[in-house]
Design an enzyme around this catalytic site. Structure first.
Site, PDB file in Angstrom:
ATOM      1  N   VAL A 110     114.227 -86.370  87.217  1.00 13.26           N
ATOM      2  CA  VAL A 110     114.534 -85.080  87.083  1.00 13.26           C
ATOM      3  C   VAL A 110     114.826 -84.834  85.643  1.00 13.26           C
ATOM      4  CG1 VAL A 110     116.634 -83.649  87.668  1.00 13.26           C
ATOM      5  CG2 VAL A 110     115.877 -85.456  89.195  1.00 13.26           C
ATOM      6  N   PRO A 111     113.952 -84.091  84.864  1.00 10.64           N
ATOM      7  CA  PRO A 111     113.958 -84.301  83.259  1.00 10.64           C
ATOM      8  C   PRO A 111     114.906 -83.651  82.638  1.00 10.64           C
ATOM      9  CG  PRO A 111     112.181 -82.577  84.284  1.00 10.64           C
ATOM     10  CD  PRO A 111     113.137 -83.398  85.614  1.00 10.64           C
ATOM     11  N   CYS A 112     116.296 -84.111  82.575  1.00  5.82           N
ATOM     12  CA  CYS A 112     117.177 -83.619  81.773  1.00  5.82           C
ATOM     13  C   CYS A 112     116.910 -83.715  80.510  1.00  5.82           C
ATOM     14  CB  CYS A 112     118.585 -84.228  82.322  1.00  5.82           C
ATOM     15  SG  CYS A 112     118.854 -85.977  82.243  1.00  5.82           S
ATOM     16  N   HIS A 113     116.032 -84.864  80.072  1.00  2.00           N
ATOM     17  CA  HIS A 113     115.808 -85.071  78.599  1.00  2.00           C
ATOM     18  C   HIS A 113     114.953 -83.833  77.823  1.00  2.00           C
ATOM     19  CE1 HIS A 113     111.932 -86.237  80.862  1.00  2.00           C
ATOM     20  NE2 HIS A 113     111.241 -85.935  79.838  1.00  2.00           N
ATOM     21  N   ARG A 114     114.531 -82.816  78.691  1.00  4.68           N
ATOM     22  CA  ARG A 114     113.860 -81.671  78.249  1.00  4.68           C
ATOM     23  C   ARG A 114     114.733 -80.314  77.558  1.00  4.68           C
ATOM     24  NH1 ARG A 114     109.299 -81.785  82.920  1.00  4.68           N
ATOM     25  NH2 ARG A 114     108.466 -83.731  82.114  1.00  4.68           N
TER      26      ARG A 114
END
Length: 200
Positions: A168-172
């Site tokens: 779940v790409p919270c790094h984006r």
């Protein structure tokens, strides 16, 4: 009797024997439906990752810096104490993580269990996969996306407490000024993930 037992317990056991015993335990627990949370660890370019899964799906991805033992204790308290290292149950998740780091996968298909998050945090985390691979959004843009433009700080908290980083790409999600903001895996990991995606 006690001397015999003490002798057995003090006899060194080789790694192969331990692996065989663990596989037998895993099979017996599987057959008796005694595993509520299966876990394994995998190596990655951002360090060793803990992957944990319930029958619903992947429930946790944890960086080494989060202390895997502490994460497992937390899962035991939040979900179930019936936790066992069962790598085969996580073959799909491990393969997809490996494909992601090998630039052969841009989205994840593994089923997810989002039960570690509630309310607004879960709402935000459900929308994060909509940010395309190699793209970024600001905390403000995510707040607008979920229909609460003033909830910028709450979006930051939802990203910081995301139990499924990478997948779940919270790094984006970045600050409005383009700076990185925080990240559960640390800023070097966030930088590495963004660089990986930018190079594709």
């Amino acid at each position: 009797m006690n001397d015999d037992l003490a002798g057995l317990l003090s006899t060194p056991v080789d790694a192969g024997t331990l692996d065989r015993l663990h596989r037998r335990l895993e099979q017996a627990a599987e057959q008796a439906d005694l595993i509520d949370v299966a876990y394994t660890t995998v190596d990655s370019p951002v360090g060793k990752l803990l992957l944990a899964q319930t029958p619903k799906g992947l429930v946790r991805v944890a960086y080494a810096g989060e202390d895997h033992d502490r994460v497992l204790e937390s899962l035991a308290g939040q979900l179930s104490p019936r936790i066992l290292r069962a790598p085969r149950r996580l073959d799909v998740a491990a393969r997809e993580i490996d494909e992601y780091f090998g630039r052969r996968r841009q989205t994840f298909d593994v089923p997810l269990d989002l039960s570690l998050s509630r309310g607004f945090r879960q709402l935000v985390q459900r929308r994060l996969p909509e940010i395309g691979y190699g793209r970024t959004r600001s905390y403000r843009e995510i707040a607008e996306l979920v229909g609460n433009p003033k909830a910028v700080r709450a979006v930051g908290t939802a990203c910081a407490t995301n139990p499924l980083p990478i997948v779940v790409p919270c790094h984006r999600v970045l600050r409005t000024d383009g700076s990185l903001g925080g990240y559960i895996g640390g800023l070097p990991a966030k930088t590495a993930l963004l660089a990986l995606e930018a190079a594709a």
